[in-house]
Write a protein that holds these residues in place. Structure first.
Motif, PDB file in Angstrom:
ATOM      1  N   ILE A   1       0.847  -1.188   0.000  1.00 40.33           N
ATOM      2  CA  ILE A   1       0.000   0.000   0.000  1.00 40.33           C
ATOM      3  C   ILE A   1       0.885   1.242   0.000  1.00 40.33           C
ATOM      4  O   ILE A   1       1.925   1.274   0.649  1.00 40.33           O
ATOM      5  N   PRO A   2       0.483   2.272  -0.761  1.00 40.50           N
ATOM      6  CA  PRO A   2       1.278   3.510  -0.780  1.00 40.50           C
ATOM      7  C   PRO A   2       1.105   4.304   0.513  1.00 40.50           C
ATOM      8  O   PRO A   2       0.015   4.361   1.063  1.00 40.50           O
ATOM      9  N   VAL A   3       2.211   4.868   1.001  1.00 39.82           N
ATOM     10  CA  VAL A   3       2.198   5.735   2.174  1.00 39.82           C
ATOM     11  C   VAL A   3       3.075   6.940   1.874  1.00 39.82           C
ATOM     12  O   VAL A   3       4.132   6.795   1.275  1.00 39.82           O
ATOM     13  N   GLU A   4       2.619   8.110   2.278  1.00 36.85           N
ATOM     14  CA  GLU A   4       3.413   9.315   2.045  1.00 36.85           C
ATOM     15  C   GLU A   4       4.110   9.712   3.338  1.00 36.85           C
ATOM     16  O   GLU A   4       3.485   9.810   4.390  1.00 36.85           O
ATOM     17  N   MET A   5       5.424   9.907   3.243  1.00 35.80           N
ATOM     18  CA  MET A   5       6.213  10.334   4.405  1.00 35.80           C
ATOM     19  C   MET A   5       7.097  11.502   3.983  1.00 35.80           C
ATOM     20  O   MET A   5       7.907  11.365   3.066  1.00 35.80           O
TER      21      MET A   5
ATOM     22  N   VAL B   1       6.240   2.595  -0.139  1.00 35.64           N
ATOM     23  CA  VAL B   1       5.353   1.432  -0.145  1.00 35.64           C
ATOM     24  C   VAL B   1       5.495   0.704   1.181  1.00 35.64           C
ATOM     25  O   VAL B   1       6.600   0.413   1.633  1.00 35.64           O
ATOM     26  N   SER B   2       4.352   0.415   1.800  1.00 31.94           N
ATOM     27  CA  SER B   2       4.312  -0.330   3.047  1.00 31.94           C
ATOM     28  C   SER B   2       3.687  -1.692   2.773  1.00 31.94           C
ATOM     29  O   SER B   2       2.841  -1.827   1.890  1.00 31.94           O
ATOM     30  N   PHE B   3       4.106  -2.692   3.528  1.00 32.37           N
ATOM     31  CA  PHE B   3       3.569  -4.034   3.369  1.00 32.37           C
ATOM     32  C   PHE B   3       2.607  -4.352   4.498  1.00 32.37           C
ATOM     33  O   PHE B   3       2.928  -4.152   5.668  1.00 32.37           O
TER      34      PHE B   3
END
Length: 98
Positions: free
Chosen positions: A77-81, A87-89
């Motif tokens: 899943i995409p995550v913005e930091m 991308v996070s699993f």
């Protein structure tokens, strides 16, 4: 440059994608299209993906040099930091943490 990958996509959607992009491997499409065409392709994927999943990545003027969208069930899943999309699993089904 635009790259689109679809999994478990209906044949009709795969045929539509092949109109605008080159299918270099099964479910992997590449091309060089305008923003307007890219958005139209993504709308087509949204309407036709069914139970499958998709990711679309393209070159853009960001810190990483690209951006991407995802759709459908997937562990990634995409995550913005700090303004950078990563991308996070998600954990696997049935696995225990700890």
């Amino acid at each position: 440059m635009l790259v689109t990958v679809v999994e478990n996509a209906p044949p009709r959607l795969r045929g539509r994608l092949a109109i605008w992009l080159l299918e270099v491997r099964a479910g992997v499409y590449v091309g060089n299209v305008s923003r307007r065409v890219r958005e139209m392709i993504w709308a087509t994927i949204e309407k036709g993906i069914g139970e499958g999943n998709a990711v679309m990545a393209w070159s853009t003027n960001t810190e990483s040099g690209f951006d991407f969208l995802t759709m459908g069930a997937n562990r990634r899943i995409p995550v913005e930091m700090d303004g950078v999309k990563l991308v996070s699993f998600l954990p696997e089904n049935g696995s225990e943490n700890g």
